[in-house]
Design an enzyme around this catalytic site. Structure first.
Site, PDB file in Angstrom:
ATOM      1  N   ARG A  85      -7.289  -0.684   1.292  1.00 50.23           N
ATOM      2  CA  ARG A  85      -7.775  -1.985   0.807  1.00 50.23           C
ATOM      3  C   ARG A  85      -8.222  -1.893  -0.658  1.00 50.23           C
ATOM      4  O   ARG A  85      -8.213  -2.895  -1.370  1.00 50.23           O
ATOM      5  CB  ARG A  85      -8.907  -2.485   1.706  1.00 50.23           C
ATOM      6  N   ASP A 113       1.793   6.705   5.231  1.00 47.86           N
ATOM      7  CA  ASP A 113       0.815   5.742   4.712  1.00 47.86           C
ATOM      8  C   ASP A 113       1.297   5.017   3.454  1.00 47.86           C
ATOM      9  O   ASP A 113       0.594   4.183   2.910  1.00 47.86           O
ATOM     10  CB  ASP A 113      -0.532   6.439   4.463  1.00 47.86           C
ATOM     11  N   LYS A 131     -10.440  12.910   7.656  1.00 49.61           N
ATOM     12  CA  LYS A 131      -9.965  12.568   9.001  1.00 49.61           C
ATOM     13  C   LYS A 131     -10.012  13.801   9.903  1.00 49.61           C
ATOM     14  O   LYS A 131      -9.839  14.920   9.419  1.00 49.61           O
ATOM     15  CB  LYS A 131      -8.494  12.110   8.940  1.00 49.61           C
ATOM     16  N   LYS A 185       0.858  -1.205   0.000  1.00 48.55           N
ATOM     17  CA  LYS A 185       0.000   0.000   0.000  1.00 48.55           C
ATOM     18  C   LYS A 185       0.885   1.241   0.000  1.00 48.55           C
ATOM     19  O   LYS A 185       1.710   1.427   0.894  1.00 48.55           O
ATOM     20  CB  LYS A 185      -0.880  -0.008   1.250  1.00 48.55           C
ATOM     21  N   ASP A 237     -12.033   6.777   3.588  1.00 46.09           N
ATOM     22  CA  ASP A 237     -10.820   6.651   4.389  1.00 46.09           C
ATOM     23  C   ASP A 237     -10.395   5.188   4.558  1.00 46.09           C
ATOM     24  O   ASP A 237      -9.345   4.911   5.114  1.00 46.09           O
ATOM     25  CB  ASP A 237     -11.015   7.321   5.765  1.00 46.09           C
ATOM     26  N   ASP A 290      -2.654  10.619   3.182  1.00 48.27           N
ATOM     27  CA  ASP A 290      -4.042  10.186   3.365  1.00 48.27           C
ATOM     28  C   ASP A 290      -4.820  11.198   4.207  1.00 48.27           C
ATOM     29  O   ASP A 290      -4.698  11.229   5.421  1.00 48.27           O
ATOM     30  CB  ASP A 290      -4.066   8.809   4.034  1.00 48.27           C
ATOM     31  N   GLU A 341      -9.222   3.356   2.244  1.00 43.74           N
ATOM     32  CA  GLU A 341      -8.757   3.382   0.853  1.00 43.74           C
ATOM     33  C   GLU A 341      -7.628   2.399   0.570  1.00 43.74           C
ATOM     34  O   GLU A 341      -7.433   1.977  -0.555  1.00 43.74           O
ATOM     35  CB  GLU A 341      -8.338   4.808   0.460  1.00 43.74           C
TER      36      GLU A 341
END
Length: 326
Positions: free
Chosen positions: A179, A116, A105, A93, A175, A98, A177
């Protein structure tokens, strides 16, 4: 043991930590893709970079869906090292920042989101390390890169994305995201029919709630799970196996699509639901390990063991170790 080679790998891990520590105004998807090319230079690694047009052509709807809210378009980096032997596919990933997207968030949760992309950076480190050591394995790495931003172009809660393997996902929370980009990466990995698939991601805040700040979570199926556990024991890295309860799958049922990306309002088993979502993108009989490093990928307190403050580069040594012994 050739100490000079081990020192090279140690230097690579330090370089990866420095990459992860870069602020998001200095590192975005294309820049990270170019950095991957630079770091792999001179090694027997083939580097392929897919831009947004190629991603569209290859039906990578997850990576595109996450990345389209940003003015800095998404990328996929494919790294190929052929040392002979078992074939490992590594998927990381790589969210260079993010914000949560339109499911924004809170301010304090957004700090640190430059980390991230630690999963994708770890894949890069592992492929480079394996090449430096001349490991007798074939390794294909997929770095799934996007910046998750809110804008007039961004994916909205309730939108449906079609991922690489044809599965449709109703995005209830933008959020969740990581996956979505991994869904494409795991689909691409699955198509190669490798011996083992390992994905690594700062996937869920729930990992920290379950495991604190030093352990990574391990989920998956088949031989890869044992391989990961053994490799972590050999390197002294902290990995804890988590269950994948099948009854949680129905929480992701959607009336519109094959599945949702989260169950809104459900706080139970967040790390496990992340793993269950990902399992939809590998075959049932796959040897697959999922490493959730959300808790251990960065260290916001004093250095401990071999890990500094900031990016830890955790699990890179474990990934390399896995490729040595299969």
């Amino acid at each position: 043991v050739d100490i000079s080679l081990e020192v090279k790998v140690a230097n690579t891990i330090v370089a990866i930590r420095e990459l992860i520590n870069l602020p998001a105004n200095e590192l975005w998807p294309d820049k990270l893709a170019q950095e991957a090319k630079t770091l792999a230079k001179g090694l027997p690694i083939d580097v392929e970079i897919w831009d947004e047009k190629k991603l569209e052509k290859e039906r990578c709807g997850g990576i595109l869906g996450v990345g389209k809210g940003s003015v800095r378009p998404p990328r996929l980096v494919k790294l190929s090292y052929r040392g002979g032997g078992k074939h490992f596919a590594l998927v990381g990933k790589g969210i260079t920042f993010d914000t949560g997207g339109l499911s924004l968030k809170p301010a304090d949760s957004m700090v640190g989101m430059k980390y991230d992309m630690a999963g994708a950076a770890s894949v890069l480190g592992a492929v480079i390390g394996a090449a430096q050591l001349g490991i007798k394995a074939d390794i294909t790495g997929f770095m799934c890169l996007a910046e998750n931003m809110p804008s007039g172009e961004a994916t909205r809660p309730g939108d449906v994305l079609t991922l690489r393997n044809g599965k449709t996902v109703e995005v209830l929370n933008t959020d969740a995201e990581g996956r979505l980009v991994l869904g494409d990466g795991l689909s691409l990995a699955t198509e190669l029919s490798p011996d083992h698939i390992i994905d690594i991601a700062t996937l869920t805040g729930a990992a920290t709630i379950a495991l604190g700040h030093r352990y990574a979570g391990l989920m998956g199926s088949g031989e890869a799970v044992e391989l990961a556990q053994k490799a972590a024991n050999a390197t002294g890295e902290l990995l804890w196996r988590m269950p994948m309860p099948s009854e949680l799958r129905e929480l992701l049922n959607s009336e519109l699509a094959d599945m949702t990306n989260v169950k809104i309002g459900n706080r139970a088993g967040g790390m496990l639901i992340g793993g269950i979502f990902l399992s939809e993108f590998v075959s049932k009989e796959a040897s697959w390990a999922h490493l959730d490093i959300a808790s251990s990928g960065n260290n916001d307190s004093a250095p401990y063991s071999i890990y500094p403050s900031g990016a830890t580069g955790v699990m890179i040594r474990t990934l390399i170790e896995m490729t040595k012994h299969a």
